[in-house]
Write an enzyme that holds these catalytic residues in place. Structure first.
Site, PDB file in Angstrom:
ATOM      1  N   CYS A  66       0.837  -1.210   0.000  1.00 30.02           N
ATOM      2  CA  CYS A  66       0.000   0.000   0.000  1.00 30.02           C
ATOM      3  C   CYS A  66       0.865   1.250   0.000  1.00 30.02           C
ATOM      4  CB  CYS A  66      -0.917  -0.012   1.217  1.00 30.02           C
ATOM      5  SG  CYS A  66      -1.980   1.456   1.336  1.00 30.02           S
ATOM      6  N   CYS A  88      -5.793  -3.595   7.282  1.00 27.57           N
ATOM      7  CA  CYS A  88      -6.785  -2.527   7.271  1.00 27.57           C
ATOM      8  C   CYS A  88      -8.132  -2.960   6.713  1.00 27.57           C
ATOM      9  CB  CYS A  88      -6.251  -1.332   6.497  1.00 27.57           C
ATOM     10  SG  CYS A  88      -5.834  -1.690   4.778  1.00 27.57           S
TER      11      CYS A  88
END
Length: 359
Positions: free
Chosen positions: A100, A196
């Site tokens: 990410c 997440c």
């Protein structure tokens, strides 16, 4: 002279909030930008990221800074999540937070921020950066327990050229204290943990939505069946809990642990008691991302194979195909393929590579 503009990546947490507050206090033109990466609703039909966005708005209102939100869910799906699932299909243990940072936060997100007129991009990461001409160094944070350079091991030197890490010289308790001083609404908000896009949900239930699971045998190294598993993808090398074997009557009464996953045969291979078989002295990576060039093709260094692991003394050798072999002074437990080996020399994080396997 107009103020330099800093776009701060806001998550709704205390770290990015304090980063923004510090930069405003230092006289920068600060703008908050929320990165929406995952589109999903919970059982009540509410977007699971809505609370974070609500927190971002309340933080920015308190600080008196403008704020925006931008959707990067397509980039996240294509460049992070699909690889996450594919790695699990191979029986490996990926780290989507690392991807990410490279593929979204310091890529499209940073580009979007520059389009908003940013002179600098800032985040709430616990790390530091220094510059020497066109070479940009990633440095460990003051708070070694919170240091997040491990998660940034795949960024490039150029991606760091206009980045600020305001928390690099602070400890977490100091950040909490500052949050109280600034009156930040999320001063006591818990740190996010885990992956997440999974959040508080059951990991097995989540993964089974994307990878068909199949029950199979749990066996010892010599092929003796000692139990059943509900899908080899769920387990990690070195795992001790949740195997459901118990004090198997045919064993020695000691705890079992995962030694290996055989995805093709759908077997979970375990061992019992003495886990010295889990300790290996070396590993090789699949390629390697050097943020800054290594001092030579073979050099002494320190290495982490997990976030928050104490730095381990080692020798690194750059191989002809661009991968790196790492030989440790002390053998390492449970080296997991798919995770990252990250190399340091002193305070400098040189970069990292995906672990191909232990040797």
């Amino acid at each position: 002279m107009p103020k330099k503009r800093v776009i701060v990546g806001m998550s709704g947490g205390v770290d990015s909030a304090v980063a923004a507050a510090l930069l405003k206090e230092q006289g920068y033109d600060v703008v908050g930008l929320y990165m929406s990466n995952w589109k999903e609703t919970d059982g009540s039909g509410c977007c699971t990221g809505e609370q974070d966005w609500t927190d971002v708005r309340s933080i920015c209102d308190k600080l008196g800074i403008p704020y925006y939100s931008s959707d990067f869910s397509r980039q996240y799906m294509d460049n992070v999540f699909k690889l996450f699932v594919e790695e699990y299909r191979k029986g490996r243990t990926p780290n989507p937070d690392v991807l990410c940072n490279r593929e979204v936060k310091f890529g499209p997100f940073a580009d979007f921020a520059r389009g908003m007129g940013a002179d600098y991009i800032a985040t709430g990461h616990y790390c530091r950066v220094s510059h020497d001409g066109d070479t940009h160094f990633l440095l460990r944070a003051k708070d070694d327990n919170k240091d997040q350079t491990y998660f940034l091991n795949q960024v490039s030197s150029q991606q760091l050229r206009d980045v600020m890490f305001p928390l690099g010289d602070l400890t977490k308790p100091e950040v909490r204290t500052l949050a109280q001083r600034f009156g930040i609404p999320v001063a006591e908000k818990k740190d996010s943990t885990g992956i997440c896009f999974i959040g508080e949900r059951n990991f097995r239930q989540f993964l089974s939505q994307y990878i068909p699971m199949k029950d199979g045998d749990i066996v010892t190294q010599d092929g003796r069946k000692v139990g059943r598993h509900s899908g080899v993808y769920y387990y990690t090398i070195g795992q001790r809990r949740g195997l459901g074997i118990g004090g198997n009557a045919d064993g020695n009464g000691e705890r079992w642990f995962v030694l290996e996953k055989d995805v093709e045969k759908n077997l979970l291979i375990v061992s019992q008691g003495e886990d010295s078989v889990l300790f290996k002295g070396a590993l090789e990576t699949e390629g390697f991302n050097f943020i800054t060039p290594p001092p030579s093709d073979e050099f002494e260094c320190e290495v982490r194979i997990k976030h928050r692991q104490p730095l381990q003394k080692a020798t690194a050798k750059v191989l002809s195909d661009g991968s790196v072999r790492i030989d440790f002074v002390d053998k390492q437990r449970a080296i997991a393929a798919g995770q990252y080996a990250v190399i340091y020399i002193g305070e400098v994080c040189l970069g990292g590579g995906v672990i191909n396997g232990a040797i």
